[in-house]
Enzyme design. Structure first.
Site, short mmCIF file in Angstrom:
data_model
loop_
_atom_site.label_atom_id
_atom_site.label_comp_id
_atom_site.label_asym_id
_atom_site.label_seq_id
_atom_site.Cartn_x
_atom_site.Cartn_y
_atom_site.Cartn_z
N ALA A 172 0.83 -1.21 0.00
CA ALA A 172 0.00 0.00 0.00
C ALA A 172 0.87 1.26 0.00
O ALA A 172 0.61 2.20 -0.76
CB ALA A 172 -0.94 0.00 1.21
N TYR A 173 1.89 1.27 0.85
CA TYR A 173 2.77 2.44 0.92
C TYR A 173 3.49 2.66 -0.42
O TYR A 173 3.53 3.78 -0.93
CB TYR A 173 3.80 2.23 2.04
CG TYR A 173 4.66 3.44 2.29
CD1 TYR A 173 4.22 4.49 3.08
CD2 TYR A 173 5.94 3.53 1.74
CE1 TYR A 173 5.02 5.60 3.33
CE2 TYR A 173 6.74 4.65 1.97
CZ TYR A 173 6.28 5.67 2.76
OH TYR A 173 7.06 6.78 2.99
N ALA A 174 4.04 1.58 -0.99
CA ALA A 174 4.73 1.71 -2.27
C ALA A 174 3.79 2.20 -3.36
O ALA A 174 4.16 3.04 -4.19
CB ALA A 174 5.36 0.38 -2.67
N SER A 187 1.06 4.01 -2.91
CA SER A 187 0.71 5.41 -2.65
C SER A 187 1.84 6.35 -3.07
O SER A 187 1.59 7.42 -3.64
CB SER A 187 0.38 5.61 -1.17
OG SER A 187 1.53 5.52 -0.34
#
Length: 259
Positions: free
Chosen positions: A163-165, A167
């Site tokens: 999810a972080y990557a 985003s």
């Protein structure tokens, strides 16, 4: 004798400017917010609470600061921020999107709710603020600077952080897309991509002796970054020094991506 102070104020000064900032209560956002204030900007901080700690810190330095309360995970609260700031009588010149969250799970077990939470805070909220501030500047036919905070994961996938990557990859493309439309109308849109920085978001990595050692071995600077390392980059992208810079993702990573 050259007027060094006058030159620096003209190129890097933010006197008379108003900067809207997320993530100013800690880490990189805190460091850049202080730099904005030291350079003369009035810093408006979007915070989850009305805690005056950073406001007081800025005012103790002789700067100006205002707190606007909003939860970055709540879309409707985020949408209300810019109208509220304008109603307070401010004209926004600079936007810094630095607020962000992290969730770590093996990809095959990554929960829907964590995916949604990370994408909301790290990508949707910056888009909503960019859209609102961009329109605010365009409507008055003004000039402005928008700075998004990207990541090494704008370029790399990482481990256990889908999810972080995603985003941060989105932040990179959002920055370029907005720049393509707005630079000709006086709004520069850029991003800063931090490397590995010793903040609470990276506590899990710092506490893992194997990963911490592996990371340090790859950083040519041979140290983790600190929030102070981002003051110059933030000030550059917010000031006249970067008037012909737009659509760029500025790496501040101790040489990591050049390795």
């Amino acid at each position: 004798m050259a007027d060094v102070e006058g030159y620096l104020k003209t190129v890097f000064g933010l006197q008379g400017k108003t900067a809207l900032v997320t993530g100013a209560t800690r880490g990189i956002g805190h460091g850049i917010a202080l730099a904005f204030a030291k350079a003369g900007a009035h810093v408006i901080m979007i915070q989850r609470s009305d805690d005056p700690k950073v406001k007081n810190e800025i005012e103790a330095l002789g700067g100006k600061a205002t707190v606007v309360v909003a939860d970055l995970s709540d879309r409707e609260q985020v949408k209300a921020v810019v109208p509220k700031v304008v109603e307070m009588g401010f004209q926004i010149d600079i936007l810094l999107n630095c607020g962000g969250i992290q969730r770590r799970h093996p990809c095959a077990e990554f929960p829907d709710e964590d995916w949604d939470a990370v994408l909301q805070v790290n990508l949707t909220t910056p888009f909503l603020l960019c859209r609102a501030v961009g329109k605010h500047i365009l409507d008055r036919k003004g000039k402005g600077k928008i700075i998004n905070v990207a990541s090494l994961n704008t370029f790399q996938g990482g481990l256990t952080i889908p999810a972080y990557a995603s985003s941060k990859g989105g932040i990179g493309q959002l920055t370029k897309s907005l720049s393509n439309e707005w630079i000709s109308q006086g709004i520069n849109v850029n991003a800063i991509a931090p490397g590995y920085v010793a903040t609470d978001m990276n506590e899990a990595l710092i506490a893992n002796p194997t990963r911490s050692r592996q990371i340090m071995e790859r950083i040519p600077a041979q140290r983790w970054g600190s929030p102070d390392d981002f003051e110059g980059a933030g000030l550059f992208l917010a000031s006249n020094a970067s008037n012909y810079v737009s659509g760029e993702i500025l790496l501040v990573d101790g040489g990591w991506m050049g390795r």
